[in-house]
Design an enzyme around this catalytic site. Sequence first.
Site, PDB file in Angstrom:
ATOM      1  N   CYS A 152      14.885 -19.881 -11.296  1.00 26.31           N
ATOM      2  CA  CYS A 152      15.341 -21.114 -10.661  1.00 26.31           C
ATOM      3  C   CYS A 152      14.668 -22.313 -11.322  1.00 26.31           C
ATOM      4  O   CYS A 152      13.487 -22.292 -11.622  1.00 26.31           O
ATOM      5  CB  CYS A 152      15.050 -21.178  -9.168  1.00 26.31           C
ATOM      6  SG  CYS A 152      15.941 -19.954  -8.232  1.00 26.31           S
ATOM      7  N   ARG A 210      15.867 -20.572 -16.966  1.00 31.61           N
ATOM      8  CA  ARG A 210      15.215 -20.091 -15.750  1.00 31.61           C
ATOM      9  C   ARG A 210      16.183 -19.409 -14.788  1.00 31.61           C
ATOM     10  O   ARG A 210      15.778 -18.871 -13.750  1.00 31.61           O
ATOM     11  CB  ARG A 210      14.544 -21.244 -15.008  1.00 31.61           C
ATOM     12  CG  ARG A 210      13.532 -21.977 -15.839  1.00 31.61           C
ATOM     13  CD  ARG A 210      12.974 -23.148 -15.081  1.00 31.61           C
ATOM     14  NE  ARG A 210      12.106 -22.721 -14.015  1.00 31.61           N
ATOM     15  CZ  ARG A 210      10.810 -22.496 -14.139  1.00 31.61           C
ATOM     16  NH1 ARG A 210      10.244 -22.677 -15.314  1.00 31.61           N
ATOM     17  NH2 ARG A 210      10.081 -22.106 -13.132  1.00 31.61           N
ATOM     18  N   TRP A 250      18.403 -18.492  -9.933  1.00 31.87           N
ATOM     19  CA  TRP A 250      18.297 -17.057 -10.206  1.00 31.87           C
ATOM     20  C   TRP A 250      18.180 -16.419  -8.826  1.00 31.87           C
ATOM     21  O   TRP A 250      17.204 -16.625  -8.121  1.00 31.87           O
ATOM     22  CB  TRP A 250      17.069 -16.762 -11.065  1.00 31.87           C
ATOM     23  CG  TRP A 250      16.974 -15.314 -11.439  1.00 31.87           C
ATOM     24  CD1 TRP A 250      17.569 -14.703 -12.500  1.00 31.87           C
ATOM     25  CD2 TRP A 250      16.229 -14.288 -10.756  1.00 31.87           C
ATOM     26  NE1 TRP A 250      17.262 -13.368 -12.518  1.00 31.87           N
ATOM     27  CE2 TRP A 250      16.443 -13.084 -11.455  1.00 31.87           C
ATOM     28  CE3 TRP A 250      15.425 -14.273  -9.623  1.00 31.87           C
ATOM     29  CZ2 TRP A 250      15.874 -11.883 -11.068  1.00 31.87           C
ATOM     30  CZ3 TRP A 250      14.854 -13.067  -9.227  1.00 31.87           C
ATOM     31  CH2 TRP A 250      15.081 -11.891  -9.949  1.00 31.87           C
ATOM     32  N   ASN A 261      12.472 -23.395  -5.591  1.00 34.28           N
ATOM     33  CA  ASN A 261      12.181 -22.280  -6.494  1.00 34.28           C
ATOM     34  C   ASN A 261      11.074 -21.465  -5.834  1.00 34.28           C
ATOM     35  O   ASN A 261      10.031 -22.027  -5.500  1.00 34.28           O
ATOM     36  CB  ASN A 261      11.724 -22.840  -7.851  1.00 34.28           C
ATOM     37  CG  ASN A 261      11.095 -21.786  -8.758  1.00 34.28           C
ATOM     38  OD1 ASN A 261      10.246 -22.106  -9.577  1.00 34.28           O
ATOM     39  ND2 ASN A 261      11.485 -20.556  -8.625  1.00 34.28           N
ATOM     40  N   GLY A 262      11.320 -20.177  -5.622  1.00 34.79           N
ATOM     41  CA  GLY A 262      10.304 -19.343  -4.982  1.00 34.79           C
ATOM     42  C   GLY A 262      10.944 -18.408  -3.979  1.00 34.79           C
ATOM     43  O   GLY A 262      12.167 -18.232  -3.970  1.00 34.79           O
ATOM     44  N   GLU A 292       9.163  -1.450 -26.668  1.00 35.84           N
ATOM     45  CA  GLU A 292       9.786  -2.755 -26.855  1.00 35.84           C
ATOM     46  C   GLU A 292      11.237  -2.605 -27.332  1.00 35.84           C
ATOM     47  O   GLU A 292      12.127  -3.331 -26.878  1.00 35.84           O
ATOM     48  CB  GLU A 292       8.946  -3.571 -27.856  1.00 35.84           C
ATOM     49  CG  GLU A 292       9.445  -4.958 -28.181  1.00 35.84           C
ATOM     50  CD  GLU A 292       9.512  -5.907 -26.978  1.00 35.84           C
ATOM     51  OE1 GLU A 292       9.100  -5.538 -25.883  1.00 35.84           O
ATOM     52  OE2 GLU A 292      10.032  -7.018 -27.154  1.00 35.84           O
ATOM     53  N   LYS A 352      14.389  -4.152 -25.319  1.00 37.81           N
ATOM     54  CA  LYS A 352      15.367  -5.077 -25.922  1.00 37.81           C
ATOM     55  C   LYS A 352      16.787  -4.569 -25.695  1.00 37.81           C
ATOM     56  O   LYS A 352      17.678  -5.320 -25.327  1.00 37.81           O
ATOM     57  CB  LYS A 352      15.151  -5.216 -27.433  1.00 37.81           C
ATOM     58  CG  LYS A 352      13.868  -5.825 -27.942  1.00 37.81           C
ATOM     59  CD  LYS A 352      13.586  -7.212 -27.500  1.00 37.81           C
ATOM     60  CE  LYS A 352      12.821  -7.220 -26.204  1.00 37.81           C
ATOM     61  NZ  LYS A 352      12.241  -8.466 -25.796  1.00 37.81           N
ATOM     62  N   GLU A 395      17.968  -4.727 -22.014  1.00 36.88           N
ATOM     63  CA  GLU A 395      18.073  -6.101 -21.537  1.00 36.88           C
ATOM     64  C   GLU A 395      19.389  -6.781 -21.922  1.00 36.88           C
ATOM     65  O   GLU A 395      19.986  -7.480 -21.108  1.00 36.88           O
ATOM     66  CB  GLU A 395      16.913  -6.861 -22.182  1.00 36.88           C
ATOM     67  CG  GLU A 395      16.349  -7.945 -21.389  1.00 36.88           C
ATOM     68  CD  GLU A 395      15.153  -8.596 -22.069  1.00 36.88           C
ATOM     69  OE1 GLU A 395      14.639  -8.103 -23.100  1.00 36.88           O
ATOM     70  OE2 GLU A 395      14.742  -9.643 -21.565  1.00 36.88           O
ATOM     71  N   HIS A 435       7.554  17.062 -22.825  1.00 33.68           N
ATOM     72  CA  HIS A 435       7.063  17.170 -21.441  1.00 33.68           C
ATOM     73  C   HIS A 435       8.128  16.754 -20.437  1.00 33.68           C
ATOM     74  O   HIS A 435       7.818  16.445 -19.298  1.00 33.68           O
ATOM     75  CB  HIS A 435       5.795  16.328 -21.266  1.00 33.68           C
ATOM     76  CG  HIS A 435       4.676  16.789 -22.145  1.00 33.68           C
ATOM     77  ND1 HIS A 435       4.002  17.962 -21.935  1.00 33.68           N
ATOM     78  CD2 HIS A 435       4.153  16.249 -23.269  1.00 33.68           C
ATOM     79  CE1 HIS A 435       3.082  18.123 -22.874  1.00 33.68           C
ATOM     80  NE2 HIS A 435       3.164  17.093 -23.706  1.00 33.68           N
ATOM     81  N   LYS A 460      14.342 -16.301 -17.986  1.00 33.45           N
ATOM     82  CA  LYS A 460      13.277 -16.335 -18.995  1.00 33.45           C
ATOM     83  C   LYS A 460      11.894 -16.433 -18.366  1.00 33.45           C
ATOM     84  O   LYS A 460      10.934 -15.895 -18.886  1.00 33.45           O
ATOM     85  CB  LYS A 460      13.526 -17.546 -19.906  1.00 33.45           C
ATOM     86  CG  LYS A 460      12.565 -17.671 -21.057  1.00 33.45           C
ATOM     87  CD  LYS A 460      13.052 -16.892 -22.246  1.00 33.45           C
ATOM     88  CE  LYS A 460      12.060 -16.873 -23.370  1.00 33.45           C
ATOM     89  NZ  LYS A 460      12.163 -15.610 -24.127  1.00 33.45           N
TER      90      LYS A 460
END
Length: 630
Positions: free
Chosen positions: A2, A27, A78, A104-105, A501, A505, A508, A524, A625
Amino acid sequence: MCGIVGYLGKKSAVPLILDSLRTLEYRGYDSAGIAFLDDDNLFHIYKAAGKLVNLESVLPDSTPLKSGSHIGIGHIRWATHGAANEINAHPHHGGHQEIALVHNGIIENYFEIKQELEAKGRNFISDTDTECIAQLLEQLTSEMPSDTPEQFRVVIQATLNKLVGAYALSIINKKFPNHLFAIRNHAPLVIGKGENEYLVASDAVAIISHTQELLFLKDKEIAEITPEGIRLTRLDGTPIEAVLEHVELGPLQIDKKGFKHFMLKEIYEQPDVVRNSLSGRLVSAERPIRLLPGEPKDSLKKQTLDTILKYMDRIVIVGCGTSFNAGLVGKYFIEEMVSVPVEVESAGEYRYRKPIISDKTLIVAISQSGETADTLEAVRRAAKLGGKILTITNREDSSLARESDIVLPVRAGVEISVCATKSFTAQIIVFYLLGLAMAEMRQTASESQIKELKTGLLKTPALIEAALSNPEPVQAVAKQYGNAANVLFIARGINFPVALEGALKLKEISYIHAEGYSGSELKHGPIAMLDESIPVISVLVPGVVFEKMISNCQEAKARDAQMIGITSAVIDSQKAESTFDDLLQIPESLELLSPLIATVPLQLLAYYMAEYLGKDVDQPRNLAKSVTVE
Ligand code: M6R
């Protein structure tokens, strides 16, 4: 997570707020909205689901939008509570379009507040937690005196005192068209003072093109902004001096420079990012590392840094997502070079544990944005227990940087794509520099090893350039496996975090299920999943674990998995053919530095797979982000 904006001044509020919101879209982009008072003191609220362009398209082309409004607030969302639709979009009001606010929150006790207010006859229209703030505020204005700005301010205090949770808020009230309120509690908020105008935003980048005179609000502070100035108080009403800082921050460059997406542009910026990150810190293999170049020799910071480099006997790295993965590379490197135990903790877990911290524990906070709520809270917890805080971040103006003993900027430049790429590389560079600086101070590695690594680091930009120079084989692999439902990434040693990573990626931006494992972990459990439908992407570079990785790849191949190798080794052609279906060659580097190179094809692979699938690469669904809620 947000983004909020507020404006009070002589310019036309609406276009200015929209411009600022545009820079905050990283955001969140689930919905957008704006509220303003026109010069006849009429209230206007517009909202739209989806990205900011949708809001722009519903705004009528009328005078107040262009010139007749001088106070307003805006929001990009968001979603946390309630679907990403128009009703749940901010700004919210208490039912009578007299008071509007953006938030925002997360309000944790929203349900109890809502029940209480509904019992008093108030009707809620959205599913958000935010609406309870607007409704409560309006309810209290009917129960308390609220005819003057001073009284309204007391109503705001009473409202906030009932809230549990995190909030950055900006509020306007029809009764007081010259008053803009801004409040911060565990979510960032900055106020800018321009010429005859004030701006409020979640991030300085949104307002820096208007002013560099900034006031970074602290938790539990309320700012009442009028044309006469900023009146700052604590939640209990105690006045505080409003101290503005001059902040040098380049305006946000929103330019794809000819690339189709920001993500691709940022991947290709990595050679320069590495140069920039090393600049002044690692000048030649013969000269010692300087983590804070330009810092006066006798400064307090220098002393703190010396203590950190010389005496800390345990390091705890805290971070989330990609930053966590970069922290893992840091662990492998620092333990190798300095023989100090390093733990890497997911900040969201660490903050609720009982951390064991002594005065010799160094907490390294790693965060691109410097605003990640979990990382911030983990650091606050550790600082209270006496830990020294060193922050590695891309934002020196962030909340995290402001609360740390030492800040090591990664200098990646503004990263727009939600999917982090260049900041990961720059974070790793700073870990290498930190490890080398500690090893130099403590003499825990031989001079020749340190020199070899420094030489290797200085060569890295050229190696990354080489890795980027021929994307065609990666594109071909992306196309070939683009329809896979599951993908596994495996690696070992210092490249294990690269496997994590690579999987992050891919998940996402392509929404393909992917997991990263140590090659040794396959047998395993995950090996049970393998068949001809699953691509296994393996990173293997010459060094300690190379032969082990080859064996792990053969084990997977024996289960019919599609094997894609990423290697700098020259593998015997027969062995290569019997193990891999596709082999992507990367430039050779020192094993300890190889994550910097091996990451590149994985970033490209994720990018081209998402692109092949037609996904929204720069703004993937459900993500933001800067994750400022826990
Ligand atoms: O700003 P931070 O580095 O603290 O953010 C942490 C994560 O939210 C972030 O790395 C996230 O995982 C990225 N979207 C990964 O590409």
